[in-house]
Design an enzyme around this catalytic site. Sequence first.
Site, PDB file in Angstrom:
ATOM      1  N   LYS A  49       2.548  -3.066   5.841  1.00  0.00           N
ATOM      2  CA  LYS A  49       2.691  -3.007   4.442  1.00  0.00           C
ATOM      3  C   LYS A  49       4.024  -2.761   3.878  1.00  0.00           C
ATOM      4  O   LYS A  49       4.358  -2.943   2.843  1.00  0.00           O
ATOM      5  CB  LYS A  49       1.562  -1.775   3.955  1.00  0.00           C
ATOM      6  CG  LYS A  49       0.243  -2.275   3.612  1.00  0.00           C
ATOM      7  CD  LYS A  49       0.034  -3.589   3.501  1.00  0.00           C
ATOM      8  CE  LYS A  49      -1.374  -3.715   3.124  1.00  0.00           C
ATOM      9  NZ  LYS A  49      -1.906  -5.053   2.487  1.00  0.00           N
ATOM     10  N   SER A 103       0.606  -1.224  -0.044  1.00  0.00           N
ATOM     11  CA  SER A 103      -0.040  -0.100  -0.203  1.00  0.00           C
ATOM     12  C   SER A 103       0.794   1.200  -0.100  1.00  0.00           C
ATOM     13  O   SER A 103       1.953   1.074   0.595  1.00  0.00           O
ATOM     14  CB  SER A 103      -0.695   0.038   1.166  1.00  0.00           C
ATOM     15  OG  SER A 103      -1.421   1.350   1.588  1.00  0.00           O
ATOM     16  N   TYR A 149      -0.797  -0.846  10.436  1.00  0.00           N
ATOM     17  CA  TYR A 149      -0.973  -1.032   8.831  1.00  0.00           C
ATOM     18  C   TYR A 149       0.140  -0.718   7.869  1.00  0.00           C
ATOM     19  O   TYR A 149       0.971  -1.231   7.349  1.00  0.00           O
ATOM     20  CB  TYR A 149      -2.148  -0.371   8.518  1.00  0.00           C
ATOM     21  CG  TYR A 149      -2.807  -0.635   6.943  1.00  0.00           C
ATOM     22  CD1 TYR A 149      -3.418  -1.704   6.737  1.00  0.00           C
ATOM     23  CD2 TYR A 149      -2.493   0.312   5.906  1.00  0.00           C
ATOM     24  CE1 TYR A 149      -3.944  -2.133   5.417  1.00  0.00           C
ATOM     25  CE2 TYR A 149      -2.973   0.268   4.502  1.00  0.00           C
ATOM     26  CZ  TYR A 149      -3.610  -1.058   4.519  1.00  0.00           C
ATOM     27  OH  TYR A 149      -4.177  -1.350   3.202  1.00  0.00           O
TER      28      TYR A 149
HETATM   29  P1  NAP Z   1     -11.741  -5.391   1.682  1.00  0.00           P
HETATM   30  O1  NAP Z   1     -12.666  -4.622   0.830  1.00  0.00           O
HETATM   31  O2  NAP Z   1     -12.011  -5.107   3.341  1.00  0.00           O
HETATM   32  O3  NAP Z   1     -11.587  -6.906   1.639  1.00  0.00           O
HETATM   33  C1  NAP Z   1     -10.706  -7.487   2.114  1.00  0.00           C
HETATM   34  C2  NAP Z   1     -11.006  -9.044   2.237  1.00  0.00           C
HETATM   35  O4  NAP Z   1     -10.115  -9.865   2.991  1.00  0.00           O
HETATM   36  C3  NAP Z   1     -12.249  -9.176   3.151  1.00  0.00           C
HETATM   37  O5  NAP Z   1     -13.408 -10.068   2.069  1.00  0.00           O
HETATM   38  C4  NAP Z   1     -12.023  -9.876   4.152  1.00  0.00           C
HETATM   39  O6  NAP Z   1     -12.877 -10.728   4.710  1.00  0.00           O
HETATM   40  C5  NAP Z   1     -10.834 -10.491   3.934  1.00  0.00           C
HETATM   41  N1  NAP Z   1      -9.948 -11.047   5.005  1.00  0.00           N
HETATM   42  C6  NAP Z   1      -9.756 -10.189   6.113  1.00  0.00           C
HETATM   43  N2  NAP Z   1      -9.142 -11.085   7.023  1.00  0.00           N
HETATM   44  C7  NAP Z   1      -8.829 -12.107   6.579  1.00  0.00           C
HETATM   45  C8  NAP Z   1      -7.999 -13.439   6.981  1.00  0.00           C
HETATM   46  N3  NAP Z   1      -7.459 -13.432   8.262  1.00  0.00           N
HETATM   47  N4  NAP Z   1      -8.301 -14.393   6.315  1.00  0.00           N
HETATM   48  C9  NAP Z   1      -8.955 -14.563   4.994  1.00  0.00           C
HETATM   49  N5  NAP Z   1      -9.533 -13.201   4.519  1.00  0.00           N
HETATM   50  C10 NAP Z   1      -9.602 -12.332   5.160  1.00  0.00           C
HETATM   51  O7  NAP Z   1     -10.111  -4.820   1.110  1.00  0.00           O
HETATM   52  P2  NAP Z   1      -9.755  -4.192  -0.175  1.00  0.00           P
HETATM   53  O8  NAP Z   1      -9.781  -2.570   0.025  1.00  0.00           O
HETATM   54  O9  NAP Z   1     -10.307  -4.948  -1.188  1.00  0.00           O
HETATM   55  O10 NAP Z   1      -8.087  -4.383   0.285  1.00  0.00           O
HETATM   56  C11 NAP Z   1      -7.695  -5.685  -0.461  1.00  0.00           C
HETATM   57  C12 NAP Z   1      -6.189  -5.353  -0.185  1.00  0.00           C
HETATM   58  O11 NAP Z   1      -5.605  -4.339  -0.657  1.00  0.00           O
HETATM   59  C13 NAP Z   1      -5.684  -5.334   1.490  1.00  0.00           C
HETATM   60  O12 NAP Z   1      -4.475  -5.949   1.771  1.00  0.00           O
HETATM   61  C14 NAP Z   1      -5.505  -4.080   1.644  1.00  0.00           C
HETATM   62  O13 NAP Z   1      -4.713  -3.520   2.466  1.00  0.00           O
HETATM   63  C15 NAP Z   1      -4.802  -3.354   0.208  1.00  0.00           C
HETATM   64  N6  NAP Z   1      -5.028  -2.009  -0.118  1.00  0.00           N
HETATM   65  C16 NAP Z   1      -6.259  -1.541  -0.238  1.00  0.00           C
HETATM   66  C17 NAP Z   1      -6.392  -0.226  -0.487  1.00  0.00           C
HETATM   67  C18 NAP Z   1      -7.804   0.631  -0.699  1.00  0.00           C
HETATM   68  O14 NAP Z   1      -7.583   1.849  -1.132  1.00  0.00           O
HETATM   69  N7  NAP Z   1      -8.668  -0.169  -0.716  1.00  0.00           N
HETATM   70  C19 NAP Z   1      -5.204   0.514  -0.683  1.00  0.00           C
HETATM   71  C20 NAP Z   1      -4.099  -0.121  -0.590  1.00  0.00           C
HETATM   72  C21 NAP Z   1      -3.957  -1.232  -0.455  1.00  0.00           C
HETATM   73  P3  NAP Z   1     -14.094 -10.315   5.977  1.00  0.00           P
HETATM   74  O15 NAP Z   1     -14.897  -9.439   4.966  1.00  0.00           O
HETATM   75  O16 NAP Z   1     -14.746 -11.250   6.254  1.00  0.00           O
HETATM   76  O17 NAP Z   1     -13.417  -9.291   6.852  1.00  0.00           O
END
Ligand code: NAP
Length: 252
Positions: free
Chosen positions: A157, A141, A153
């Site tokens: 990351k 990230s 976080y």
């Molecule tokens: P999200 O919508 O919150 O989706 C994350 C998914 O991971 C959810 O389905 C969650 O399940 C699942 N998860 C959480 N803990 C878990 C575990 N222990 N084992 C298995 N699955 C698990 O997040 P996103 O925004 O798509 O982000 C995806 C990735 O990109 C993450 O690593 C995040 O840090 C990174 N990222 C996102 C952004 C952004 O702007 N969105 C920016 C930079 C990096 P539950 O729903 O059951 O919790």
Amino acid sequence: MDRTTRTAVVTGGARGIGAAIARRLAGDGCAVAVLDLDEQACAPVVAELEAKGARAVAVGADVADEQQVGEAVDRVVSALGPPTILVNNAGITRDDLLFRMAATDWDAVMNVHLRGAFLMCRAVQQHMVEAGWGRIVNLSSTSALGNRGQVNYAAAKAGLQGLTKTLALELGRFGVTVNAVAPGFVETAMTAATAERLGVPFEEFQQQVAARTAVGRIGRPADIAAAVAFFVSEEASYVSGQVLYVAGGPTS
Ligand code: NAP
């Protein structure tokens, strides 16, 4: 791009960026294991991929749990064949300023991002080494560069970038590349939760971010999936240990 013989595992694949990655890899010809905490939550994505002719399976597992990870990878092998593509996308946030941050919130974030990626890489690498081919992509990230209210976080990351570079060194000789994609702001449930925590309507929050982003818009899950698709492609075999910021502009 023909990847009919490849099996991919996408953690956190039930929604958001992970679901977009699962769609993209299936569209590119992979069989895809959609892994998430709640197996039921993976079902709609799996049904969507199957409806488009892809092979897919829903796997419920906590990536931070060693036994569940082992069992999950065994299930993928039985259902779709040995995985040779792994996308460590599962993630959580537990934001707060340092003086208020509970140790449990520090541990929870470390466990999902770092322990989870470590356990998944360790469980899947044997299949990649046996195949003499593999691709690992870790979701970092822009927060790795520092972000107020996210000391847990940001550290996780940044840690994933160290994990990425080290595994690139260890696994390269087996035909396995390891890279990281570091997104900026992407519209998902995770960023909606951030807006809520800050007390800003999500729509307004997105407009604020878009206004300070070079390309004038926020990120979409498909933007991140496209970068992952490059790293897992055949022609990216000479690219390893890299961190690609996908953030609509320079990051610092
Ligand atoms: P999200 O919508 O919150 O989706 C994350 C998914 O991971 C959810 O389905 C969650 O399940 C699942 N998860 C959480 N803990 C878990 C575990 N222990 N084992 C298995 N699955 C698990 O997040 P996103 O925004 O798509 O982000 C995806 C990735 O990109 C993450 O690593 C995040 O840090 C990174 N990222 C996102 C952004 C952004 O702007 N969105 C920016 C930079 C990096 P539950 O729903 O059951 O919790």
